[in-house]
Design an enzyme around this catalytic site. Structure first.
Site, mmCIF file in Angstrom:
data_model
loop_
_atom_site.group_PDB
_atom_site.id
_atom_site.type_symbol
_atom_site.label_atom_id
_atom_site.label_comp_id
_atom_site.label_asym_id
_atom_site.label_seq_id
_atom_site.Cartn_x
_atom_site.Cartn_y
_atom_site.Cartn_z
ATOM 1 N N CYS A 85 0.841 -1.201 0.000
ATOM 2 C CA CYS A 85 0.000 0.000 0.000
ATOM 3 C C CYS A 85 0.868 1.240 0.000
ATOM 4 O O CYS A 85 1.754 1.376 0.827
ATOM 5 C CB CYS A 85 -0.912 -0.005 1.225
ATOM 6 S SG CYS A 85 -1.908 1.478 1.364
ATOM 7 N N GLY A 86 0.587 2.143 -0.924
ATOM 8 C CA GLY A 86 1.371 3.371 -0.982
ATOM 9 C C GLY A 86 0.660 4.569 -0.411
ATOM 10 O O GLY A 86 1.181 5.666 -0.437
#
Length: 242
Positions: A85-86
């Site tokens: 997840c960014g």
């Protein structure tokens, strides 16, 4: 097996973010993360970086220039970003779909066979992935000079941040080459590339709909599914000479 450890980024003695990452190229990681997170806009805004080994990971302590340190204190937030997840820890929808630089005015062209060569060069440079088959890669390719930088990480966002830092630290003009990655193209990959300033982003896998929309708006040439001699162009195809 590739290593995966907590890497903390500390500014002014306070932890700003903790990422699960491969423990390599941490100076590049700190510079690239600081840039793509909007903490800095140039390498000169960082006074010093020190990597401190902790019991289970690393604390990368970044000393900012006074103006940038004051600005960060005013907007400080904490977040924890798993490798998949960014966008973990952001505070609003506006941050997720933030406005990025417009690169439509960047005059650069690249021949189709160079895109194929860029992906092959990145694959050849991935020593860690060759041993583990478990890490992503990001590279910066110049049509006249070949692959100028390559970085690897268990997280695709981390690999791109490390590459951004490597490009900045080496004083390479981001406008003069393309970013190539061994992952799918999500919106944050486009955002990071736009902030770095490269007008072409190529990937081995496919883009999301929002990545295409963002690349179109940012003036980025989005090339995906680069496999063998084949690839597909999704936005701003005029930069690619076929």
């Amino acid at each position: 097996m590739p290593e995966e450890v907590p890497v903390a980024f500390s500014y002014g003695g306070s932890t700003h973010a903790v990422m699960m990452a491969s423990p390599a190229d941490l100076i590049d990681f700190a510079v690239g993360f600081s840039l793509t997170e909007g903490i800095i806009s140039a390498r000169t805004e960082i006074r010093a970086i020190e990597v401190v080994e902790a019991s289970q990971g690393y604390d990368v302590q970044v000393d900012l220039m006074d103006a940038e340190a004051d600005a960060l204190r005013a907007r400080r937030r904490h977040m924890a970003g798993p490798v998949g997840c960014g966008l973990c820890g952001i505070e609003s929808i506006e941050q997720a779909v933030r406005v990025v630089p417009d690169l439509s005015g960047v005059k650069m062209s690249i021949e189709g066979h160079e895109i194929v060569a860029a992906m092959k060069s990145l694959n050849d440079a991935q020593n860690l992935n060759r041993e583990t088959r478990a890490v992503h890669g990001a590279g910066f390719y110049n049509a006249g000079k070949g692959l100028l930088a390559a970085r690897e990480d268990v997280g695709r966002h981390n690999a791109l941040d490390k590459l951004a830092g490597a490009v900045i630290n080496a004083n390479i003009s981001a406008e003069a080459g393309i970013v190539v990655v061994t992952s799918r193209l999500s919106v944050e990959m486009v955002q990071k590339t736009a902030i770095l300033g490269s007008p072409v982003l190529a990937a081995i896998s496919a883009p999301t709909a929002l990545a295409i929309e963002t690349a179109e708006a940012a003036g980025i040439t989005l090339v995906a599914l680069v496999r063998g001699e084949d690839f597909e162009i999704f936005t701003h195809a005029d930069r690619v000479i076929l």
